[in-house]
Design an enzyme around this catalytic site. Structure first.
Site, PDB file in Angstrom:
ATOM      1  NE  ARG A 106      -2.264   2.088   3.243  1.00  0.00           N
ATOM      2  CZ  ARG A 106      -2.037   1.693   4.477  1.00  0.00           C
ATOM      3  NH1 ARG A 106      -2.413   0.489   4.870  1.00  0.00           N
ATOM      4  NH2 ARG A 106      -1.421   2.473   5.346  1.00  0.00           N
ATOM      5  CE1 TYR A 160     -13.238  10.164 -18.701  1.00  0.00           C
ATOM      6  CE2 TYR A 160     -11.991  10.422 -16.667  1.00  0.00           C
ATOM      7  CZ  TYR A 160     -12.903   9.721 -17.441  1.00  0.00           C
ATOM      8  OH  TYR A 160     -13.473   8.572 -16.944  1.00  0.00           O
ATOM      9  CG  ASP A 163      -4.693  13.887 -18.102  1.00  0.00           C
ATOM     10  OD1 ASP A 163      -4.038  13.143 -18.860  1.00  0.00           O
ATOM     11  OD2 ASP A 163      -5.741  13.528 -17.535  1.00  0.00           O
ATOM     12  CE  LYS A 199      -8.342   5.295 -20.522  1.00  0.00           C
ATOM     13  NZ  LYS A 199      -8.467   6.290 -19.530  1.00  0.00           N
TER      14      LYS A 199
HETATM   15  C1  LIG Z   1      -7.525  12.240 -20.228  1.00  0.00           C
HETATM   16  C2  LIG Z   1      -7.898  11.278 -19.131  1.00  0.00           C
HETATM   17  N1  LIG Z   1      -7.399  11.472 -17.895  1.00  0.00           N
HETATM   18  C3  LIG Z   1      -7.713  10.643 -16.887  1.00  0.00           C
HETATM   19  C4  LIG Z   1      -8.563   9.562 -17.063  1.00  0.00           C
HETATM   20  C5  LIG Z   1      -8.900   8.661 -15.913  1.00  0.00           C
HETATM   21  O1  LIG Z   1      -8.201   7.475 -16.029  1.00  0.00           O
HETATM   22  P1  LIG Z   1      -8.630   6.087 -15.354  1.00  0.00           P
HETATM   23  O2  LIG Z   1      -9.808   5.564 -16.090  1.00  0.00           O
HETATM   24  O3  LIG Z   1      -7.398   5.259 -15.458  1.00  0.00           O
HETATM   25  O4  LIG Z   1      -8.970   6.400 -13.913  1.00  0.00           O
HETATM   26  C6  LIG Z   1      -9.093   9.326 -18.339  1.00  0.00           C
HETATM   27  C7  LIG Z   1     -10.002   8.177 -18.567  1.00  0.00           C
HETATM   28  O5  LIG Z   1     -10.543   8.001 -19.633  1.00  0.00           O
HETATM   29  C8  LIG Z   1      -8.755  10.212 -19.397  1.00  0.00           C
HETATM   30  O6  LIG Z   1      -9.254  10.046 -20.633  1.00  0.00           O
END
Ligand SMILES: Cc1ncc(COP(=O)(O)O)c(C=O)c1O
Length: 382
Positions: free
Chosen positions: A49, A103, A175, A200
């Protein structure tokens, strides 16, 4: 080696070093929650953890090298990475200035959770350079953007925004999920912290949920402290799969980006599409910026169906190879309607403010053969 190793070398070896005799060539899976602790020792406790399981440490070392970061830490999801990266740099009473083109899950996190922690959030269209300076408040502490935006594939001027955040002493969090460190390394362009959904491109096979934060040691130490208290650690097996996936990241990005080009160029000529959103197209609003800051235009293509929602649903229902599923960046091509998936939490007005119409589908180009991908799409339109 005196030159900086390339992305594939870094992902395959980490910063290059000679392995000792008898060492495994590949990191073994340490599927163990706990580790023997020396009696009476005040040394750091090794506990999964805590984010210091060997698989967690190794994948983070390689990812930090890819982003050109001092350190990195992996978490159980991209959302955990986004949440803890922000909580590491913001405190109650602070304000976060965020791009509106993000997102939907991140938007919901900001809107539903941050207020409860005394953090206010406001949004701006990131293509208005003057707005960044105008919207900064005395209590603003951080700025958040996606480098390539979800779902419209706009490219945000990270170097330009970094000039503002540097001037004002704000933390810039980026991001980088849609670009991956192969196409864009935000820290080289003035960002302070990089966030990625490793679900991803880093893992790349649609079989892992994971996230990561990279940046300066003090920020990563703070994310690690939060991780230990809040508990969203990555499972060792997911960390191992991510490390394995990262070894082919650069190869996959090359192939998937070439497929995206083929699809975008094919789609531009088709009457069924009223818009094709891929930064590599000369007509894309951010094409020049993308060409100057990215090492490739990415593998995500947005398609606006001239026939609106019905036509979008028809396309999604009729593809045979492309998988209709709400994620992206797998070796298999994935298609989804953001209105019903990644951005379903947003009202129609909010979606309109972000600029995407209802007949919009997001295609994540995978690593299949381009001809088969196009044939599948063509068959679905026919
Ligand atoms: C640009 C972006 N950031 C963050 C996330 C969140 O990722 P996770 O699904 O791994 O929690 C996503 C999910 O689609 C995303 O497209």
């Amino acid at each position: 080696m005196s030159r900086r190793p390339g992305a594939s070398t870094l992902a395959i070896h980490g910063p290059p070093h000679r392995l000792p005799d008898g060492a495994p060539a590949v990191t073994p899976i340490y599927q163990s929650s706990t580790f023997v602790h020396p009696v009476g020792s005040t040394e750091e406790v090794r506990y999964t953890r805590y984010g210091n399981n060997p698989n967690q440490v190794e994948v983070a070392r390689r990812y930090a090298a890819l982003e050109g970061a001092e350190r990195a830490i992996f978490l159980a999801s991209g959302m955990a990475a986004t949440a803890l990266a922000h909580l590491a740099v913001l405190a109650p009473g602070d304000h976060l200035l965020a791009s509106r083109w993000i997102y939907g899950g991140t938007r919901t996190l900001f809107d539903q959770e941050f207020g409860r922690h005394g953090i206010s959030v406001s949004y701006i269209d990131p293509d208005q350079p003057r707005e960044w300076r105008r919207q900064i408040r005395p209590e603003t502490r951080a700025v958040f953007v996606e480098a390539i935006t979800n779902p419209l594939m706009r490219v945000v001027d990270v170097p330009g925004i970094a000039k503002v955040t540097r001037d004002r002493g704000l933390a810039l969090l980026v991001d980088n999920t849609f670009a991956s460190p192969v196409l864009f390394r935000p820290l080289e362009h003035g960002a302070d912290v990089v966030i990625t959904s490793a679900t991803k491109y880093l893992s790349g096979h649609s079989d892992v949920i994971a996230g990561a934060v990279a940046g300066p040691a003090p920020v990563i130490e703070e994310v690690t402290r939060l991780l230990r208290n809040w508990g969203p650690s990555i499972d060792p097996h997911a960390a191992w799969l991510t490390e394995r996936g990262m070894k082919t990241l650069a190869l996959r990005m090359d192939r998937a980006t070439a497929n995206a080009r083929a699809v975008a160029e094919w789609a531009v000529g088709r009457p069924e599409f009223s818009g094709v959103h891929w930064p590599g197209l000369e007509g894309h609003p951010d094409h020049q910026l993308a060409a100057s800051i990215l090492d490739g235009f990415g593998a995500m293509v947005g398609l606006s169906l001239a026939g609106g929602t019905k036509a979008a649903e028809r396309l999604c229902a009729r593809v045979r190879m492309v998988v209709h599923a709400p994620s992206l960046a797998g070796v298999e091509s994935l298609i989804s309607e953001p209105r019903l998936t990644s951005h379903r939490g947003l009202s129609a007005a909010e979606r309109e403010a972000m600029g995407f119409p209802d007949g919009f589908v997001r295609l994540s180009c995978g690593c299949e053969d381009a001809e088969d991908l196009i044939a599948d799409l063509e068959g679905a339109l026919g």
